[in-house]
Design a protein around this motif. Structure first.
Motif, PDB file in Angstrom:
ATOM      1  N   GLU A  95       0.832  -1.210   0.000  1.00 44.80           N
ATOM      2  CA  GLU A  95       0.000   0.000   0.000  1.00 44.80           C
ATOM      3  C   GLU A  95       0.864   1.256   0.000  1.00 44.80           C
ATOM      4  O   GLU A  95       0.470   2.297  -0.533  1.00 44.80           O
ATOM      5  N   ASN A  96       2.062   1.145   0.593  1.00 48.99           N
ATOM      6  CA  ASN A  96       2.981   2.280   0.655  1.00 48.99           C
ATOM      7  C   ASN A  96       3.940   2.331  -0.526  1.00 48.99           C
ATOM      8  O   ASN A  96       4.935   3.069  -0.501  1.00 48.99           O
ATOM      9  N   GLY A  97       3.671   1.516  -1.547  1.00 50.26           N
ATOM     10  CA  GLY A  97       4.457   1.583  -2.770  1.00 50.26           C
ATOM     11  C   GLY A  97       5.668   0.684  -2.827  1.00 50.26           C
ATOM     12  O   GLY A  97       6.481   0.784  -3.753  1.00 50.26           O
ATOM     13  N   GLN A  98       5.819  -0.214  -1.869  1.00 43.60           N
ATOM     14  CA  GLN A  98       6.972  -1.105  -1.857  1.00 43.60           C
ATOM     15  C   GLN A  98       6.644  -2.392  -2.604  1.00 43.60           C
ATOM     16  O   GLN A  98       5.507  -2.872  -2.569  1.00 43.60           O
ATOM     17  N   SER A  99       7.622  -2.967  -3.293  1.00 42.58           N
ATOM     18  CA  SER A  99       7.395  -4.233  -3.986  1.00 42.58           C
ATOM     19  C   SER A  99       7.487  -5.389  -2.993  1.00 42.58           C
ATOM     20  O   SER A  99       8.114  -5.263  -1.934  1.00 42.58           O
ATOM     21  N   LYS A 100       6.873  -6.516  -3.347  1.00 36.83           N
ATOM     22  CA  LYS A 100       6.930  -7.674  -2.454  1.00 36.83           C
ATOM     23  C   LYS A 100       8.357  -8.200  -2.332  1.00 36.83           C
ATOM     24  O   LYS A 100       8.757  -8.709  -1.286  1.00 36.83           O
ATOM     25  N   GLU A 101       9.148  -8.059  -3.427  1.00 40.29           N
ATOM     26  CA  GLU A 101      10.539  -8.539  -3.384  1.00 40.29           C
ATOM     27  C   GLU A 101      11.385  -7.706  -2.425  1.00 40.29           C
ATOM     28  O   GLU A 101      12.184  -8.239  -1.649  1.00 40.29           O
ATOM     29  N   SER A 102      11.216  -6.373  -2.478  1.00 44.80           N
ATOM     30  CA  SER A 102      12.012  -5.523  -1.587  1.00 44.80           C
ATOM     31  C   SER A 102      11.568  -5.688  -0.141  1.00 44.80           C
ATOM     32  O   SER A 102      12.386  -5.631   0.781  1.00 44.80           O
ATOM     33  N   TRP A 103      10.253  -5.921   0.076  1.00 43.19           N
ATOM     34  CA  TRP A 103       9.782  -6.212   1.435  1.00 43.19           C
ATOM     35  C   TRP A 103      10.404  -7.503   1.928  1.00 43.19           C
ATOM     36  O   TRP A 103      10.860  -7.589   3.070  1.00 43.19           O
ATOM     37  N   PHE A 104      10.434  -8.514   1.071  1.00 44.37           N
ATOM     38  CA  PHE A 104      11.044  -9.794   1.423  1.00 44.37           C
ATOM     39  C   PHE A 104      12.506  -9.592   1.810  1.00 44.37           C
ATOM     40  O   PHE A 104      12.992 -10.142   2.798  1.00 44.37           O
ATOM     41  N   ALA A 105      13.211  -8.773   1.013  1.00 44.13           N
ATOM     42  CA  ALA A 105      14.629  -8.521   1.294  1.00 44.13           C
ATOM     43  C   ALA A 105      14.802  -7.854   2.648  1.00 44.13           C
ATOM     44  O   ALA A 105      15.667  -8.240   3.449  1.00 44.13           O
ATOM     45  N   ARG A 106      13.970  -6.861   2.935  1.00 44.90           N
ATOM     46  CA  ARG A 106      14.069  -6.161   4.222  1.00 44.90           C
ATOM     47  C   ARG A 106      13.823  -7.102   5.384  1.00 44.90           C
ATOM     48  O   ARG A 106      14.565  -7.101   6.379  1.00 44.90           O
ATOM     49  N   GLU A 107      12.786  -7.901   5.284  1.00 43.77           N
ATOM     50  CA  GLU A 107      12.456  -8.842   6.352  1.00 43.77           C
ATOM     51  C   GLU A 107      13.571  -9.868   6.550  1.00 43.77           C
ATOM     52  O   GLU A 107      13.916 -10.224   7.681  1.00 43.77           O
ATOM     53  N   THR A 108      14.140 -10.334   5.436  1.00 43.96           N
ATOM     54  CA  THR A 108      15.186 -11.354   5.516  1.00 43.96           C
ATOM     55  C   THR A 108      16.456 -10.781   6.104  1.00 43.96           C
ATOM     56  O   THR A 108      17.133 -11.425   6.915  1.00 43.96           O
ATOM     57  N   ILE A 109      16.813  -9.569   5.708  1.00 42.41           N
ATOM     58  CA  ILE A 109      18.011  -8.931   6.249  1.00 42.41           C
ATOM     59  C   ILE A 109      17.855  -8.711   7.747  1.00 42.41           C
ATOM     60  O   ILE A 109      18.794  -8.905   8.527  1.00 42.41           O
ATOM     61  N   THR A 110      16.653  -8.322   8.174  1.00 39.41           N
ATOM     62  CA  THR A 110      16.397  -8.165   9.610  1.00 39.41           C
ATOM     63  C   THR A 110      16.566  -9.490  10.340  1.00 39.41           C
ATOM     64  O   THR A 110      17.169  -9.559  11.417  1.00 39.41           O
ATOM     65  N   ALA A 111      16.055 -10.561   9.725  1.00 35.97           N
ATOM     66  CA  ALA A 111      16.131 -11.884  10.353  1.00 35.97           C
ATOM     67  C   ALA A 111      17.560 -12.391  10.456  1.00 35.97           C
ATOM     68  O   ALA A 111      17.877 -13.201  11.326  1.00 35.97           O
ATOM     69  N   THR A 112      18.449 -11.921   9.568  1.00 29.85           N
ATOM     70  CA  THR A 112      19.829 -12.411   9.564  1.00 29.85           C
ATOM     71  C   THR A 112      20.810 -11.405  10.168  1.00 29.85           C
ATOM     72  O   THR A 112      22.014 -11.625  10.132  1.00 29.85           O
ATOM     73  N   SER A 113      20.301 -10.316  10.728  1.00 35.25           N
ATOM     74  CA  SER A 113      21.174  -9.249  11.215  1.00 35.25           C
ATOM     75  C   SER A 113      22.091  -9.689  12.351  1.00 35.25           C
ATOM     76  O   SER A 113      23.175  -9.139  12.537  1.00 35.25           O
ATOM     77  N   TYR A 114      21.661 -10.694  13.102  1.00 35.29           N
ATOM     78  CA  TYR A 114      22.465 -11.161  14.235  1.00 35.29           C
ATOM     79  C   TYR A 114      23.467 -12.244  13.830  1.00 35.29           C
ATOM     80  O   TYR A 114      24.279 -12.680  14.645  1.00 35.29           O
ATOM     81  N   MET A 115      23.423 -12.667  12.582  1.00 38.93           N
ATOM     82  CA  MET A 115      24.277 -13.752  12.125  1.00 38.93           C
ATOM     83  C   MET A 115      25.596 -13.235  11.562  1.00 38.93           C
ATOM     84  O   MET A 115      25.711 -12.078  11.169  1.00 38.93           O
ATOM     85  N   SER A 116      26.579 -14.110  11.513  1.00 37.43           N
ATOM     86  CA  SER A 116      27.814 -13.792  10.816  1.00 37.43           C
ATOM     87  C   SER A 116      27.544 -13.815   9.322  1.00 37.43           C
ATOM     88  O   SER A 116      26.497 -14.293   8.876  1.00 37.43           O
ATOM     89  N   VAL A 117      28.480 -13.299   8.534  1.00 37.76           N
ATOM     90  CA  VAL A 117      28.312 -13.279   7.087  1.00 37.76           C
ATOM     91  C   VAL A 117      28.097 -14.679   6.547  1.00 37.76           C
ATOM     92  O   VAL A 117      27.204 -14.938   5.732  1.00 37.76           O
ATOM     93  N   GLN A 118      28.906 -15.629   7.012  1.00 35.93           N
ATOM     94  CA  GLN A 118      28.794 -16.994   6.506  1.00 35.93           C
ATOM     95  C   GLN A 118      27.470 -17.624   6.917  1.00 35.93           C
ATOM     96  O   GLN A 118      26.810 -18.294   6.122  1.00 35.93           O
ATOM     97  N   GLU A 119      27.054 -17.389   8.177  1.00 32.45           N
ATOM     98  CA  GLU A 119      25.784 -17.948   8.634  1.00 32.45           C
ATOM     99  C   GLU A 119      24.622 -17.391   7.828  1.00 32.45           C
ATOM    100  O   GLU A 119      23.712 -18.122   7.433  1.00 32.45           O
TER     101      GLU A 119
END
Length: 510
Positions: A95-119
């Motif tokens: 509704e705010n103009g974001q694509s589903k792919e970019s939303w997915f990317a944001r959510e995934t990056i948040t979910a992996t923020s505590y991980m190491s690069v390799q993890e």
């Protein structure tokens, strides 16, 4: 009967999925589904949902301990709550103009923020491979018979950025795959580059140089070819922009590559210029290369999730079985079911459906879903199946066009994948995604969606199941156009996860 004589779009999946979902199994599941729904409607205003679910499941699974029933109930409710939360989050983002792919990317990056690069890389690759495998499994059956300091303003900054891009994406891939090789951009000596000096080297685990590259990122292939003529670059391989390699020579490459196959990610001249413009305009996102890679990979996974939705729409066997089993059947309170699915206040309905399916699995009724399958996995199958049935209903009555309906289905899949990823750990992520979005989950989801339609009344059920058969033909046509890329991705998965991710990134857009 040879259906192909009468329907040119007859899908082989009708035959291939028979073992996954039979009419006899659906008939055996039917009384459980009916009992759960009527019980829920009877107690929905007098008993908390959590207590009702535990009570109903305990009554239907007397051989299971109270602790086991509690765990099953908790998993169902938690999974449905997560799916609903992510569904709403994605709807608001769109509704705010974001694509589903970019939303997915944001959510995934948040979910992996505590991980190491390799993890994080391994985590994302697990999602990536699982979705690709689910898509490929469906497509096999969905075939018809027919540096520090100010930003440099050097106009050639894109060339230097390209060198770092190749070195860093190579190193990320090496880390993720466990490769001992590393790439490095050679720095100038005393601020100056020697004539014919090497731009990038690849070293082995002991630090020995095994590959040397000379990088030229000119405006077009002709200019790039001429640039290589003005020096002696023997012993060096030519690294050029993606799209120019065919006009430069056999030794030209768009990637740097180690002996074990580890490689960088291709970069076009236009993409390099875009990175330059971002840097020189002050809009450079001061993240590191790792996060650039994570974002791109996540966007690619989001696209794969969307493809999975189209695959599912092309599978009509579940709806067909629902029609044969439930046509003409009535349940007490069908108007309440219809109100729930039309209004969207269907959390309790989904809970009842998921609980019945879990009981059916534990009793060995739906053989494709074995005993012990996590209740959360079954809840996600129910969620997707019901959401898609609601979307099909809107497509049937003209509220949504075919294109809009497919987009809504893709959104459901993308949001559900994020919910699974946020609540599932380790290798279980791949197993859950494979079950929910593979042939089994898709067929059972169709049965659930069609069944709920009939529970809302014969008219609703007929509308949904008939529309599903029409829509599957449109979906099958779309699937044909993406089938080749799905199969290529699947082939890469079988080869190795590292090679798959390298090939999959060809889908990325900048």
């Amino acid at each position: 009967m040879d259906h192909t004589k009468y329907d040119a779009t007859f899908l082989l999946i009708d035959e291939d999925l028979k073992p996954a979902l039979t009419i006899s199994e659906a008939q055996a599941l039917k009384p459980i589904q009916k009992k759960f729904m009527e019980s829920y409607l009877q107690h929905r205003d007098s008993m908390p949902l959590e207590k009702w679910l535990h009570t109903e499941m305990a009554e239907n699974l007397p051989d299971h301990s109270s602790e086991e029933i509690t765990q099953m109930s908790k998993e169902i409710l938690t999974a449905l709550q997560m799916a609903e939360e992510k569904k709403i989050s994605l709807e608001r983002a769109i509704e705010n103009g974001q694509s589903k792919e970019s939303w997915f990317a944001r959510e995934t990056i948040t979910a992996t923020s505590y991980m190491s690069v390799q993890e994080a890389s391994v985590y994302l690759q697990g999602l990536d491979a699982a979705l690709a495998d689910a898509n490929a499994s469906l497509y096999r059956t969905i075939r018809t018979q027919a540096g520090a300091g100010p930003i440099s303003q050097n106009p050639n900054l894109d060339g230097f950025i390209a060198e770092q891009y190749h070195a860093q994406t190579f190193n990320l891939n090496a880390k993720a795959s466990g490769s001992p090789y590393r790439a490095k951009v050679l720095d100038p000596v005393d601020g100056k580059y020697a004539k014919n000096s090497v731009d990038i080297v690849i070293t082995d685990g002991s630090g020995k140089v095994v590959r040397r590259y000379q990088s030229k990122y000119c405006k077009d292939a002709e200019a790039t070819a001429k640039a290589f003529e003005h020096g002696d670059y023997r012993g060096q391989q030519k690294l050029v922009p993606q799209g120019q390699e065919q006009n430069i020579g056999k030794k030209a490459s768009t990637i740097i590559k180690a002996p074990d196959g580890t490689s960088s990610t291709p970069l076009s001249k236009e993409q390099a210029k875009q990175l330059q413009n971002e840097a020189q305009s002050g809009k450079w996102n001061d993240l590191n290369w790792n996060e650039y890679k994570t974002k791109d990979l996540a966007i690619g996974i989001g696209k794969q999730a969307g493809q999975a939705a189209l695959m599912g729409a092309a599978v009509g066997v579940g709806f067909s079985v629902a029609h044969k089993v439930w046509n003409g059947e009535e349940i007490k309170g069908e108007e309440l079911v219809e109100t729930a699915i039309v209004s969207g206040a269907d959390f309790g309905v989904k809970t009842a459906v998921a609980g019945a399916l879990k009981v059916g699995a534990e009793k060995g009724i739906i053989t494709a879903i074995p005993k012990g399958t996590p209740a959360a996995t079954i809840a996600n199958i129910a969620h997707v199946g019901i959401e898609n049935a609601k979307i099909i209903g809107k497509m049937a009555n003209g509220e949504l066009t075919i294109k809009e309906g497919f987009e809504k289905m893709e959104q459901t899949t993308v949001a559900t994948v994020v919910g699974i990823a946020a609540s599932t750990k380790g290798v279980a992520i791949g197993a859950t995604i494979g079950t929910v979005f593979g042939p089994v989950g898709t067929a059972v989801g169709g049965l659930i969606g069609g069944t709920l339609g009939y529970m809302a009344g014969s008219k609703v059920g007929e509308t949904i199941t008939k529309a599903a058969q029409k829509i599957r033909k449109k979906a099958a046509e779309t699937v044909k156009s993406i089938g080749d890329s799905v199969c290529r991705a699947a082939s890469s998965v079988k080869s190795s996860i590292s090679n798959f991710c390298s090939g999959f990134r060809s889908l990325f857009s900048w």
